[in-house]
Motif scaffolding. Structure first.
Motif, short mmCIF file in Angstrom:
data_model
loop_
_atom_site.label_atom_id
_atom_site.label_comp_id
_atom_site.label_asym_id
_atom_site.label_seq_id
_atom_site.Cartn_x
_atom_site.Cartn_y
_atom_site.Cartn_z
N TYR A 23 6.72 -13.76 11.12
CA TYR A 23 7.04 -12.33 11.20
C TYR A 23 8.19 -11.98 10.26
N MET A 29 9.26 -9.94 2.82
CA MET A 29 8.35 -9.81 1.68
C MET A 29 7.98 -8.35 1.38
N ILE A 30 7.67 -7.60 2.42
CA ILE A 30 7.20 -6.23 2.16
C ILE A 30 8.33 -5.31 1.71
N LYS A 32 10.38 -6.23 -0.70
CA LYS A 32 10.72 -6.58 -2.08
C LYS A 32 10.14 -5.53 -3.03
N SER A 34 7.97 -3.94 -5.95
CA SER A 34 6.63 -4.11 -6.49
C SER A 34 6.71 -4.33 -8.01
N VAL A 103 -4.33 2.99 -4.50
CA VAL A 103 -4.82 1.61 -4.41
C VAL A 103 -5.94 1.50 -3.37
N VAL A 104 -6.11 2.56 -2.55
CA VAL A 104 -7.15 2.52 -1.51
C VAL A 104 -8.50 3.00 -2.06
N GLU B 6 6.12 -0.12 11.20
CA GLU B 6 6.43 -1.36 10.51
C GLU B 6 6.10 -2.58 11.38
N PHE B 9 2.41 -3.01 11.64
CA PHE B 9 1.88 -3.55 10.38
C PHE B 9 2.12 -5.05 10.27
N ALA B 42 0.95 -7.83 -0.45
CA ALA B 42 1.66 -7.49 0.79
C ALA B 42 2.41 -6.17 0.63
N ILE B 43 3.07 -6.00 -0.51
CA ILE B 43 3.82 -4.76 -0.76
C ILE B 43 2.87 -3.56 -0.83
N GLN B 44 1.77 -3.74 -1.55
CA GLN B 44 0.81 -2.63 -1.68
C GLN B 44 0.18 -2.26 -0.34
N TRP B 46 1.54 -2.62 2.60
CA TRP B 46 2.58 -1.93 3.40
C TRP B 46 2.77 -0.49 2.92
N LYS B 47 2.73 -0.29 1.61
CA LYS B 47 2.88 1.06 1.06
C LYS B 47 1.73 1.97 1.52
N ALA B 48 0.54 1.38 1.59
CA ALA B 48 -0.64 2.20 1.93
C ALA B 48 -0.82 2.32 3.44
N ILE B 65 -7.67 -3.22 -1.01
CA ILE B 65 -6.34 -3.20 -1.62
C ILE B 65 -6.04 -4.55 -2.28
#
Lengths: 212, 164
Positions: A23, A29-30, A32, A34, A103-104, B6, B9, B42-44, B46-48, B65
């Motif tokens: 966790y 990580m999220i 950081k 892009s 991106v979706v 968060e 997610f 992972a970042i993308q 989370w953003k979406a 994604i």
């Protein structure tokens, strides 16, 4: 067993061997930064807008004094006004296209939107180059059609210089500067496209070719 | 509220992280590249995520994604192509000196997959994940017929590598 079914079975079996992130590791990580292509394109595009917007500020004041002698200031003032309108239109288009990138979306649409955004800025740069060349030509035609004024401004009094030779050198220098500028810009775009967008372009074309 | 999203997610990501590993496995050929791509996906995601309404399955959304990020992410392609070529050559040499064991077959198939284009990698990935053609077509933005045609071509190619 069919080879591909065999592969599929192995594909699923190997899942167990993947490392599991905790966790906390995921949390870190999220948050950081892009390094996506869209982000880089955005940064480069903004830099280009600024570059072409600010380049005007680096023209020395004395240049305008010369243009005034040729009564060119009104022309330049109007040209600049129109220019800024065009710039704002480009910024609007860029922003609009940038916002549609998601991106979706499906892969094809995503790549199309990224390339479209980038294209807007390319047109903006082409526009600037064409404008630069055009204005140079107009200014030169006006100035060289009054060589007497030009010589008066450019050659200090008492200096002994062949005026024909002087005008010849002026033209050659102008052409060299113009070509050098175009070469630099061309090289820059080769780099941007070569490095950043080659793969994306190739992938997009491949996907498009499937639909033909 | 943000903290709640968060948390939700991260929990869901934790449970489904294998999907991302699998995307990375198809698209990268060394551990560093694998980790970089994993982090970017992972970042993308989370953003979406705040806009994810659950209209599609979470896995479908993650496939999309993940693949989009892999296909559009800028990577130093030159170096990885060299390593892939090298690996494939190595596998081929081994394959000629060994019997056609199942292990060798798998090695060859994975090496062949690494040689596919980014688009074909996405297709074979979705195939391996048992995603149906309608969903594959939707994910890639192509028609179902074309997705089938292309997939058959990839399958044939993989089979010819095994039975030349």
């Amino acid at each position: 067993m069919d080879e591909l079914e065999f592969l599929k079975k192995d594909w699923k079996a190997r899942e167990v061997s993947f490392p599991k992130l905790s966790y906390n590791e995921i949390y870190k990580m999220i948050h950081k930064k892009s390094s996506s292509i869209v982000k880089w394109i955005f940064i480069i595009c903004i830099a280009e807008f600024l570059f072409w917007g600010l380049i005007n500020l680096f023209i020395p004041e004395s240049t305008f004094a010369i243009y005034e002698k040729f009564n060119l200031n009104t022309f330049l003032f109007i040209a600049q006004g129109l220019h800024y309108m065009v710039v704002f239109f480009f910024i609007y288009l860029f922003y609009k296209n940038y916002k549609t990138i998601s991106v979706v979306d499906n892969t094809g649409l995503l790549m199309k939107n990224i390339l479209k955004t980038r294209k807007t800025v390319n047109y903006y740069v082409y526009y600037n180059i064409i404008l630069y060349v055009l204005i140079s030509i107009i200014l030169n035609i006006v100035m060289f059609s009054h060589p007497d004024i030009l010589i008066e401004i450019m050659i200090p009094k008492n200096a002994v210089l062949d005026s024909d030779k002087f005008l010849g050198i002026m033209i050659v220098v102008q052409i060299i500067v113009l070509l050098a500028m175009c070469a630099i810009i061309w090289a820059y775009y080769r780099i941007i496209y070569g490095i950043l967008l080659k793969r994306l372009n190739r992938n997009f074309k491949e996907l498009e070719s499937l639909e033909v | 509220m943000d903290k709640e999203i968060e948390h939700k997610f991260i929990v869901e990501f934790e449970q489904n992280q294998n999907i991302i590993h699998k995307v990375c496995r198809i698209y990268t050929s060394n551990q560093d590249a694998h980790n970089d791509l994993f982090q970017e996906i992972a970042i993308q995601l989370w953003k979406a995520y705040p806009k994810f309404r659950g209209e599609s399955k979470l896995s479908t959304w993650m496939y999309r994604i993940g693949l989009n990020t892999a296909i559009t992410l800028y990577r130093k392609s030159k170096r990885s192509i060299v390593t892939q070529d090298f690996e494939t050559v190595l596998y081929r040499i081994e394959a000629t000196s060994y019997d056609d064991t199942e292990e060798e077959q798998l090695k060859l198939m994975y090496a062949a997959i690494h040689q596919l284009t980014d688009i074909d990698k996405a297709l074979i990935f979705l195939y391996l994940e048992d995603v149906n053609y309608r969903e594959i077509a939707e994910t890639m933005g192509i028609s179902e017929v074309n997705a089938r045609v292309r997939m058959n071509r990839i399958k044939t190619r993989l089979k010819t590598i095994l039975n030349p």
